[in-house]
Scaffold this motif. Structure first.
Motif, PDB file in Angstrom:
ATOM      1  N   ARG A 147     -95.379 -41.916  46.314  1.00 35.71           N
ATOM      2  CA  ARG A 147     -94.097 -40.936  45.790  1.00 35.71           C
ATOM      3  C   ARG A 147     -92.686 -41.539  44.806  1.00 35.71           C
ATOM      4  NH1 ARG A 147     -90.120 -43.858  51.309  1.00 35.71           N
ATOM      5  NH2 ARG A 147     -89.783 -45.941  49.127  1.00 35.71           N
ATOM      6  N   GLN A 148     -92.346 -40.453  44.978  1.00 36.69           N
ATOM      7  CA  GLN A 148     -91.498 -40.777  42.961  1.00 36.69           C
ATOM      8  C   GLN A 148     -89.781 -40.158  43.066  1.00 36.69           C
ATOM      9  OE1 GLN A 148     -92.795 -39.625  39.667  1.00 36.69           O
ATOM     10  NE2 GLN A 148     -91.815 -40.779  38.327  1.00 36.69           N
ATOM     11  N   ALA A 149     -89.109 -41.142  43.279  1.00 40.41           N
ATOM     12  CA  ALA A 149     -88.136 -41.007  43.419  1.00 40.41           C
ATOM     13  C   ALA A 149     -86.448 -40.657  41.561  1.00 40.41           C
ATOM     14  CB  ALA A 149     -87.054 -41.721  43.535  1.00 40.41           C
ATOM     15  N   SER A 150     -85.902 -40.135  41.669  1.00 42.70           N
ATOM     16  CA  SER A 150     -85.770 -39.662  40.662  1.00 42.70           C
ATOM     17  C   SER A 150     -84.953 -40.740  39.406  1.00 42.70           C
ATOM     18  CB  SER A 150     -84.173 -38.494  41.034  1.00 42.70           C
ATOM     19  OG  SER A 150     -83.817 -38.503  39.773  1.00 42.70           O
ATOM     20  N   GLY A 151     -85.043 -40.511  38.898  1.00 42.17           N
ATOM     21  CA  GLY A 151     -85.501 -41.743  38.112  1.00 42.17           C
ATOM     22  C   GLY A 151     -85.765 -43.121  38.172  1.00 42.17           C
ATOM     23  N   HIS A 152     -86.762 -42.984  38.752  1.00 46.44           N
ATOM     24  CA  HIS A 152     -87.477 -44.222  39.469  1.00 46.44           C
ATOM     25  C   HIS A 152     -89.152 -44.125  39.096  1.00 46.44           C
ATOM     26  CE1 HIS A 152     -84.817 -46.813  41.092  1.00 46.44           C
ATOM     27  NE2 HIS A 152     -84.139 -45.446  41.299  1.00 46.44           N
ATOM     28  N   GLU A 153     -89.788 -45.627  39.126  1.00 43.99           N
ATOM     29  CA  GLU A 153     -91.457 -44.934  38.982  1.00 43.99           C
ATOM     30  C   GLU A 153     -92.630 -44.942  40.323  1.00 43.99           C
ATOM     31  OE1 GLU A 153     -92.207 -48.302  35.596  1.00 43.99           O
ATOM     32  OE2 GLU A 153     -93.124 -47.979  37.596  1.00 43.99           O
ATOM     33  N   ARG A 154     -92.950 -43.865  40.182  1.00 44.32           N
ATOM     34  CA  ARG A 154     -94.240 -43.289  41.301  1.00 44.32           C
ATOM     35  C   ARG A 154     -94.778 -44.665  42.049  1.00 44.32           C
ATOM     36  NH1 ARG A 154     -98.462 -38.999  40.528  1.00 44.32           N
ATOM     37  NH2 ARG A 154     -96.355 -37.907  40.022  1.00 44.32           N
ATOM     38  N   GLU A 155     -94.197 -45.005  42.856  1.00 42.36           N
ATOM     39  CA  GLU A 155     -94.605 -45.791  44.383  1.00 42.36           C
ATOM     40  C   GLU A 155     -95.466 -45.928  45.217  1.00 42.36           C
ATOM     41  OE1 GLU A 155     -92.557 -47.670  46.084  1.00 42.36           O
ATOM     42  OE2 GLU A 155     -90.544 -46.093  46.809  1.00 42.36           O
ATOM     43  N   PHE A 156     -96.401 -46.490  45.722  1.00 42.78           N
ATOM     44  CA  PHE A 156     -97.320 -46.086  46.686  1.00 42.78           C
ATOM     45  C   PHE A 156     -97.504 -46.295  48.103  1.00 42.78           C
ATOM     46  CE2 PHE A 156    -101.047 -46.602  48.981  1.00 42.78           C
ATOM     47  CZ  PHE A 156    -101.391 -47.984  50.029  1.00 42.78           C
ATOM     48  N   VAL A 157     -97.599 -45.152  49.073  1.00 46.07           N
ATOM     49  CA  VAL A 157     -96.536 -45.374  50.695  1.00 46.07           C
ATOM     50  C   VAL A 157     -97.755 -45.682  51.573  1.00 46.07           C
ATOM     51  CG1 VAL A 157     -95.400 -43.851  52.096  1.00 46.07           C
ATOM     52  CG2 VAL A 157     -94.682 -43.552  49.830  1.00 46.07           C
ATOM     53  N   ALA A 158     -98.678 -45.027  51.102  1.00 47.27           N
ATOM     54  CA  ALA A 158     -99.982 -45.124  51.872  1.00 47.27           C
ATOM     55  C   ALA A 158    -101.464 -44.603  52.099  1.00 47.27           C
ATOM     56  CB  ALA A 158     -99.270 -44.594  53.626  1.00 47.27           C
ATOM     57  N   ALA A 159    -102.271 -45.132  52.061  1.00 45.46           N
ATOM     58  CA  ALA A 159    -103.282 -45.042  51.878  1.00 45.46           C
ATOM     59  C   ALA A 159    -104.840 -44.785  53.370  1.00 45.46           C
ATOM     60  CB  ALA A 159    -104.123 -45.292  51.184  1.00 45.46           C
ATOM     61  N   ILE A 160    -105.497 -44.319  53.384  1.00 45.65           N
ATOM     62  CA  ILE A 160    -106.293 -43.831  54.278  1.00 45.65           C
ATOM     63  C   ILE A 160    -107.856 -44.231  53.989  1.00 45.65           C
ATOM     64  CG2 ILE A 160    -105.853 -41.944  55.313  1.00 45.65           C
ATOM     65  CD1 ILE A 160    -106.224 -42.413  58.124  1.00 45.65           C
ATOM     66  N   SER A 161    -109.088 -44.162  54.535  1.00 51.58           N
ATOM     67  CA  SER A 161    -109.879 -45.223  53.674  1.00 51.58           C
ATOM     68  C   SER A 161    -110.905 -43.162  54.794  1.00 51.58           C
ATOM     69  CB  SER A 161    -111.188 -45.936  54.835  1.00 51.58           C
ATOM     70  OG  SER A 161    -110.688 -45.784  56.242  1.00 51.58           O
ATOM     71  N   SER A 162    -111.856 -43.051  54.179  1.00 49.63           N
ATOM     72  CA  SER A 162    -112.664 -41.591  54.197  1.00 49.63           C
ATOM     73  C   SER A 162    -112.306 -42.004  55.919  1.00 49.63           C
ATOM     74  CB  SER A 162    -113.992 -41.557  53.197  1.00 49.63           C
ATOM     75  OG  SER A 162    -114.623 -43.401  53.610  1.00 49.63           O
ATOM     76  N   SER A 163    -112.945 -42.580  55.986  1.00 47.98           N
ATOM     77  CA  SER A 163    -113.608 -42.842  57.732  1.00 47.98           C
ATOM     78  C   SER A 163    -112.915 -42.459  59.013  1.00 47.98           C
ATOM     79  CB  SER A 163    -114.635 -43.758  58.075  1.00 47.98           C
ATOM     80  OG  SER A 163    -113.437 -45.013  57.882  1.00 47.98           O
ATOM     81  N   GLY A 164    -111.062 -42.615  58.363  1.00 44.70           N
ATOM     82  CA  GLY A 164    -110.033 -43.254  59.179  1.00 44.70           C
ATOM     83  C   GLY A 164    -109.853 -44.468  59.940  1.00 44.70           C
ATOM     84  N   LEU A 165    -110.484 -45.028  59.286  1.00 42.97           N
ATOM     85  CA  LEU A 165    -110.443 -45.956  60.568  1.00 42.97           C
ATOM     86  C   LEU A 165    -110.302 -47.476  59.618  1.00 42.97           C
ATOM     87  CD1 LEU A 165    -114.364 -46.652  61.476  1.00 42.97           C
ATOM     88  CD2 LEU A 165    -112.413 -45.536  62.461  1.00 42.97           C
ATOM     89  N   SER A 166    -109.580 -47.181  58.054  1.00 41.16           N
ATOM     90  CA  SER A 166    -108.945 -48.521  57.717  1.00 41.16           C
ATOM     91  C   SER A 166    -107.449 -47.628  56.814  1.00 41.16           C
ATOM     92  CB  SER A 166    -109.257 -49.095  56.708  1.00 41.16           C
ATOM     93  OG  SER A 166    -108.788 -49.665  56.180  1.00 41.16           O
ATOM     94  N   GLU A 167    -106.078 -48.634  57.792  1.00 38.33           N
ATOM     95  CA  GLU A 167    -105.302 -48.321  56.307  1.00 38.33           C
ATOM     96  C   GLU A 167    -104.217 -48.620  55.639  1.00 38.33           C
ATOM     97  OE1 GLU A 167    -104.397 -45.035  61.013  1.00 38.33           O
ATOM     98  OE2 GLU A 167    -102.816 -46.591  60.734  1.00 38.33           O
ATOM     99  N   THR A 168    -103.608 -49.013  55.567  1.00 40.07           N
ATOM    100  CA  THR A 168    -102.882 -49.070  54.492  1.00 40.07           C
ATOM    101  C   THR A 168    -101.478 -48.810  54.466  1.00 40.07           C
ATOM    102  OG1 THR A 168    -102.845 -51.557  53.326  1.00 40.07           O
ATOM    103  CG2 THR A 168    -103.757 -49.654  52.640  1.00 40.07           C
ATOM    104  N   TYR A 169    -100.415 -49.719  54.254  1.00 42.34           N
ATOM    105  CA  TYR A 169     -98.904 -49.379  54.297  1.00 42.34           C
ATOM    106  C   TYR A 169     -98.519 -49.727  52.819  1.00 42.34           C
ATOM    107  CZ  TYR A 169     -99.546 -46.243  58.246  1.00 42.34           C
ATOM    108  OH  TYR A 169    -100.437 -45.606  59.009  1.00 42.34           O
TER     109      TYR A 169
END
Length: 123
Positions: free
Chosen positions: A37-59
């Motif tokens: 996500r990127q808020a106005s006036g801010h750098e883009r930041e990581f929110v969440a990700a999921i592996s190809s299989s869907g078995l691993s997530e990170t936030y």
């Protein structure tokens, strides 16, 4: 490759939104997917990700416990369920496809990006 994000909008504090990202032109089940996500006036930041299989997530810390990422490989779609939204969550949210199958938290680990969907949290 195209990534089409949708589901953003205006929501009151404490409300929920579910973002959807539909991918085409890639072997969806072979790549990780992420939301940034990127808020106005801010750098883009990581929110969440999921592996190809869907078995691993990170936030990210701010997303942990409030947001949930999921995917449907049969539909080449990744989702981001966002609950307990706060004004600080206001931003353009982007989905991205990873260069590998494992989750990554850095933008350089993603090689294709969607155009983003605006989320505004305000009373």
């Amino acid at each position: 490759v195209q990534l089409q994000a949708s589901g953003g909008g205006l929501v009151q504090p404490g409300g929920s939104l579910k973002l959807t990202c539909i991918a085409s032109g890639l072997t969806f089940s072979s790549v990780s997917m992420g939301w940034f996500r990127q808020a106005s006036g801010h750098e883009r930041e990581f929110v969440a990700a999921i592996s190809s299989s869907g078995l691993s997530e990170t936030y990210s810390k701010f997303a942990q416990g409030r947001f949930a990422i999921s995917r449907d490989n049969a539909r080449s779609t990744v989702y981001l369920q966002m609950n307990s939204l706060e004004p600080e969550d206001t931003a353009v949210y982007y989905c991205a496809s990873g260069a590998k199958g494992v989750v990554g938290v850095d933008a350089y680990e993603y090689n294709y990006w969607g155009r983003g969907t605006q989320v505004t949290v305000s009373s």
